[in-house]
Design a protein around this motif. Structure first.
Motif, PDB file in Angstrom:
ATOM      1  N   ALA A 178      66.761 -34.090  79.103  1.00 36.56           N
ATOM      2  CA  ALA A 178      66.296 -33.281  77.974  1.00 36.56           C
ATOM      3  C   ALA A 178      65.349 -34.099  77.100  1.00 36.56           C
ATOM      4  O   ALA A 178      65.589 -35.276  76.823  1.00 36.56           O
ATOM      5  CB  ALA A 178      67.484 -32.781  77.162  1.00 36.56           C
ATOM      6  N   GLY A 179      64.267 -33.444  76.666  1.00 34.87           N
ATOM      7  CA  GLY A 179      63.277 -34.115  75.842  1.00 34.87           C
ATOM      8  C   GLY A 179      62.123 -34.698  76.628  1.00 34.87           C
ATOM      9  O   GLY A 179      61.162 -35.186  76.040  1.00 34.87           O
ATOM     10  N   PHE A 180      62.186 -34.643  77.963  1.00 28.14           N
ATOM     11  CA  PHE A 180      61.141 -35.209  78.819  1.00 28.14           C
ATOM     12  C   PHE A 180      60.348 -34.096  79.501  1.00 28.14           C
ATOM     13  O   PHE A 180      60.864 -33.002  79.729  1.00 28.14           O
ATOM     14  CB  PHE A 180      61.752 -36.129  79.881  1.00 28.14           C
ATOM     15  N   ILE A 181      59.099 -34.412  79.830  1.00 24.34           N
ATOM     16  CA  ILE A 181      58.191 -33.477  80.500  1.00 24.34           C
ATOM     17  C   ILE A 181      57.896 -33.982  81.899  1.00 24.34           C
ATOM     18  O   ILE A 181      57.477 -35.130  82.083  1.00 24.34           O
ATOM     19  CB  ILE A 181      56.857 -33.338  79.728  1.00 24.34           C
ATOM     20  N   GLY A 182      58.108 -33.124  82.902  1.00 26.66           N
ATOM     21  CA  GLY A 182      57.737 -33.451  84.275  1.00 26.66           C
ATOM     22  C   GLY A 182      56.463 -32.720  84.645  1.00 26.66           C
ATOM     23  O   GLY A 182      56.278 -31.554  84.277  1.00 26.66           O
ATOM     24  N   THR A 205      63.161 -17.889  74.925  1.00 25.49           N
ATOM     25  CA  THR A 205      63.396 -18.331  73.548  1.00 25.49           C
ATOM     26  C   THR A 205      62.327 -19.324  73.097  1.00 25.49           C
ATOM     27  O   THR A 205      61.849 -19.275  71.955  1.00 25.49           O
ATOM     28  CB  THR A 205      64.790 -18.964  73.424  1.00 25.49           C
ATOM     29  N   ALA A 206      61.937 -20.222  73.993  1.00 26.66           N
ATOM     30  CA  ALA A 206      60.889 -21.189  73.645  1.00 26.66           C
ATOM     31  C   ALA A 206      59.575 -20.479  73.339  1.00 26.66           C
ATOM     32  O   ALA A 206      58.854 -20.864  72.401  1.00 26.66           O
ATOM     33  CB  ALA A 206      60.704 -22.194  74.779  1.00 26.66           C
ATOM     34  N   LEU A 207      59.249 -19.438  74.101  1.00 19.51           N
ATOM     35  CA  LEU A 207      58.012 -18.709  73.835  1.00 19.51           C
ATOM     36  C   LEU A 207      58.101 -17.934  72.525  1.00 19.51           C
ATOM     37  O   LEU A 207      57.120 -17.856  71.777  1.00 19.51           O
ATOM     38  CB  LEU A 207      57.680 -17.767  74.997  1.00 19.51           C
ATOM     39  N   VAL A 208      59.255 -17.375  72.213  1.00 21.28           N
ATOM     40  CA  VAL A 208      59.435 -16.728  70.907  1.00 21.28           C
ATOM     41  C   VAL A 208      59.168 -17.736  69.788  1.00 21.28           C
ATOM     42  O   VAL A 208      58.461 -17.442  68.816  1.00 21.28           O
ATOM     43  CB  VAL A 208      60.858 -16.141  70.769  1.00 21.28           C
ATOM     44  N   PRO A 239      67.985 -31.380  72.723  1.00 19.20           N
ATOM     45  CA  PRO A 239      66.605 -31.147  72.264  1.00 19.20           C
ATOM     46  C   PRO A 239      65.781 -30.252  73.186  1.00 19.20           C
ATOM     47  O   PRO A 239      64.560 -30.163  73.044  1.00 19.20           O
ATOM     48  CB  PRO A 239      66.019 -32.559  72.247  1.00 19.20           C
ATOM     49  N   THR A 240      66.447 -29.576  74.139  1.00 19.25           N
ATOM     50  CA  THR A 240      65.703 -28.780  75.116  1.00 19.25           C
ATOM     51  C   THR A 240      64.843 -27.717  74.456  1.00 19.25           C
ATOM     52  O   THR A 240      63.641 -27.588  74.749  1.00 19.25           O
ATOM     53  CB  THR A 240      66.677 -28.114  76.100  1.00 19.25           C
ATOM     54  N   LEU A 241      65.441 -26.947  73.564  1.00 15.65           N
ATOM     55  CA  LEU A 241      64.712 -25.833  72.953  1.00 15.65           C
ATOM     56  C   LEU A 241      63.518 -26.316  72.135  1.00 15.65           C
ATOM     57  O   LEU A 241      62.401 -25.794  72.274  1.00 15.65           O
ATOM     58  CB  LEU A 241      65.670 -25.017  72.090  1.00 15.65           C
ATOM     59  N   TRP A 253      54.094 -26.876  83.906  1.00 21.47           N
ATOM     60  CA  TRP A 253      54.840 -28.128  83.815  1.00 21.47           C
ATOM     61  C   TRP A 253      56.336 -27.804  83.762  1.00 21.47           C
ATOM     62  O   TRP A 253      56.753 -26.653  83.623  1.00 21.47           O
ATOM     63  CB  TRP A 253      54.409 -28.931  82.584  1.00 21.47           C
ATOM     64  N   PHE A 254      57.141 -28.841  83.881  1.00 27.61           N
ATOM     65  CA  PHE A 254      58.596 -28.734  83.796  1.00 27.61           C
ATOM     66  C   PHE A 254      59.069 -29.505  82.570  1.00 27.61           C
ATOM     67  O   PHE A 254      58.417 -30.440  82.124  1.00 27.61           O
ATOM     68  CB  PHE A 254      59.255 -29.316  85.054  1.00 27.61           C
ATOM     69  N   TRP A 255      60.217 -29.080  82.033  1.00 28.58           N
ATOM     70  CA  TRP A 255      60.799 -29.887  80.963  1.00 28.58           C
ATOM     71  C   TRP A 255      62.303 -29.940  81.139  1.00 28.58           C
ATOM     72  O   TRP A 255      62.915 -29.039  81.706  1.00 28.58           O
ATOM     73  CB  TRP A 255      60.336 -29.412  79.610  1.00 28.58           C
ATOM     74  N   GLY A 256      62.881 -31.046  80.689  1.00 30.43           N
ATOM     75  CA  GLY A 256      64.271 -31.341  80.996  1.00 30.43           C
ATOM     76  C   GLY A 256      65.260 -30.591  80.131  1.00 30.43           C
ATOM     77  O   GLY A 256      64.990 -30.286  78.970  1.00 30.43           O
ATOM     78  N   GLY A 257      66.462 -30.339  80.728  1.00 31.00           N
ATOM     79  CA  GLY A 257      67.493 -29.632  80.001  1.00 31.00           C
ATOM     80  C   GLY A 257      68.870 -30.269  80.071  1.00 31.00           C
ATOM     81  O   GLY A 257      69.827 -29.721  79.528  1.00 31.00           O
ATOM     82  N   LEU A 258      68.994 -31.428  80.736  1.00 29.78           N
ATOM     83  CA  LEU A 258      70.308 -32.054  80.887  1.00 29.78           C
ATOM     84  C   LEU A 258      70.436 -33.303  80.012  1.00 29.78           C
ATOM     85  O   LEU A 258      69.438 -33.898  79.606  1.00 29.78           O
ATOM     86  CB  LEU A 258      70.550 -32.425  82.353  1.00 29.78           C
TER      87      LEU A 258
END
Length: 426
Positions: free
Chosen positions: A182-186, A120-123, A398-400, A362-367
């Motif tokens: 959620a909202g953070f980049i690892g 969905t994010a890539l769409v 804010p994950t999406l 990279w990783f991004w948060g979802g919790l």
């Protein structure tokens, strides 16, 4: 700024993307069976205005091509297969799907690893970049990869002529949602995810009555000794400064407690980060299996079938540093944090390695952030629902939005700029 002008369009499509995510989550499909999902993704790319959309690449893979004048070719990749997991999230859009897997077993199906969020994010990113062609130049490849959970989808797409049919990217960009706030980049640099190798082992005994073990050759005992002995590889053979994991995830033998079976099977998984350790661990597994088979007086040599594998995922340091600088400017440095080595695996590195071009991942948060920070403060991070858990379901926002913006920022870091006159730069 260019990034802000492109991402400004996100507000208009946010709810539409959320609906797509809920749809994908509620209708997951197993690896090699992702036909409905692939059709939806292909339709979304056409709707966004991509020049060319290829389907059934490497099975069910979908690729969108957006040509926008002279400039670099950049690839954005997302996977979209699901797992044989029974969902236990309690969400109104939870999956109750069941399917027959590639081995003929009926199983529950769930997007327990977040691939629905990836797709969905890539769409969303593809839509925003297509709508803002005046802001960049070059060629964008939106690659939706199937069968990541079998560690074969990327290789299948490459072997199906992905880069013979399409422009070759100068950079491969990808991301993974994780049990982070959620909202953070690892982020990490260099090897960030482990190589993964799987081997199916069959040990051969001679069946008989459980009351007369002396008249049989017991493969269960061989298998038990193999499992125990394998635990010494990492502890006693891998240098302490290196990292590796050896796991026996499957041991199957027999049908009844008073029958000694003819065979025993083990499913063994190994993880490593360097070619040297990978070779060492693989050789040790084979040596131990053969030695324990001989010690158990097996009636024939064991069979070792090395099947699915994925190379270590290397986020190329220089390209990663440039991408992270763009992330820090867009999100703020406080929303970025370094990640430790991840012993899970990803086959996205196959794309860049096949061409000899850098991969940035990279990783991004979802919790829920407060939930994660509280768990960290209390030292119980393992209590959080993680990828492959029946309870793993990222917050939609804010994950999406973060996932969409991260892909847009990364793509614009590597696509070409556009001159003030509107003439593309080479």
């Amino acid at each position: 700024m260019v990034v802000q002008s492109v991402t400004a369009g996100l507000e208009k499509i946010r709810e539409e993307l959320a609906e797509l995510y809920r749809d994908l989550h509620q209708h997951p499909e197993l690896s090699l069976q992702e036909t409905r999902t692939a059709g939806l993704l292909a339709w979304r790319l056409r709707e966004a205005g991509f020049d060319e959309v290829l389907e059934q690449v490497g099975g069910t893979g979908v690729v969108g091509v957006l040509r926008n004048g002279d400039g670099p070719t950049v690839m954005l990749r997302a996977d979209f297969d699901a797992l044989p997991v029974r969902e236990n999230t309690g969400l109104p859009y939870a999956s109750d799907v069941r399917a027959v897997d590639h081995e003929g077993h009926e199983v529950p199906v769930m997007h327990a690893c977040g691939h629905d969020m990836h797709a969905t994010a890539l769409v969303g990113a593809a839509h925003l970049l297509a709508a803002a062609r005046e802001s960049w130049s070059g060629t964008l490849l939106a690659v939706f990869q199937p069968a990541e959970e079998l560690a074969r989808g990327a290789r299948d797409m490459v072997e199906d002529g992905l880069f013979e049919r399409l422009p070759k990217p100068a950079t491969v960009l990808g991301q993974h949602v994780a049990p982070l706030p959620a909202g953070f980049i690892g982020h990490g640099s260099g090897p960030i995810m482990a190589a993964s190798d799987h081997v199916k082992v069959t040990l051969f005994g001679r069946g008989g009555h459980g009351s007369r073990p002396e008249a049989a050759v017991d493969p269960v005992l061989m298998a038990a000794n193999v499992v125990t002995r394998l635990q010494g590889i990492v502890a006693r053979e891998v240098p302490p400064a290196e990292a590796a994991v050896v796991t026996v995830g499957r041991l199957q033998a027999g049908t009844k407690d008073n029958i000694i079976p003819d065979t025993a099977e083990l499913g063994i998984n190994m993880r490593s980060y360097t070619p040297q350790v990978r070779d060492l661990v693989r050789a040790a597994i084979e040596r131990i299996v053969r030695a324990e088979s001989a010690a158990g007086n097996a009636v024939r040599e064991p069979e070792l079938d090395w099947a699915a594998s994925a190379p270590a995922l290397v986020s190329e340091p220089e390209a990663t540093a440039a991408t992270l600088a763009a992330f820090a400017e867009h999100f703020g440095p406080q929303r970025l944090f370094p990640m430790p080595l991840v012993t899970a695996s990803e086959d996205v590195g196959v794309f860049g390695a096949s061409l000899g071009v850098p991969t940035v991942f990279w990783f991004w948060g979802g919790l829920e952030p407060d939930l994660v920070f509280k768990a960290l403060a209390e030292g119980r991070i393992d209590s959080l629902p993680a990828n492959h858990s029946a309870q793993f379901a990222p917050l939609i926002e804010p994950t999406l939005s973060t996932g969409v913006e991260a892909l847009v920022v990364a793509a614009l870091t590597w696509l070409g700029p556009v001159r003030a006159t509107g003439e593309s730069e080479a």
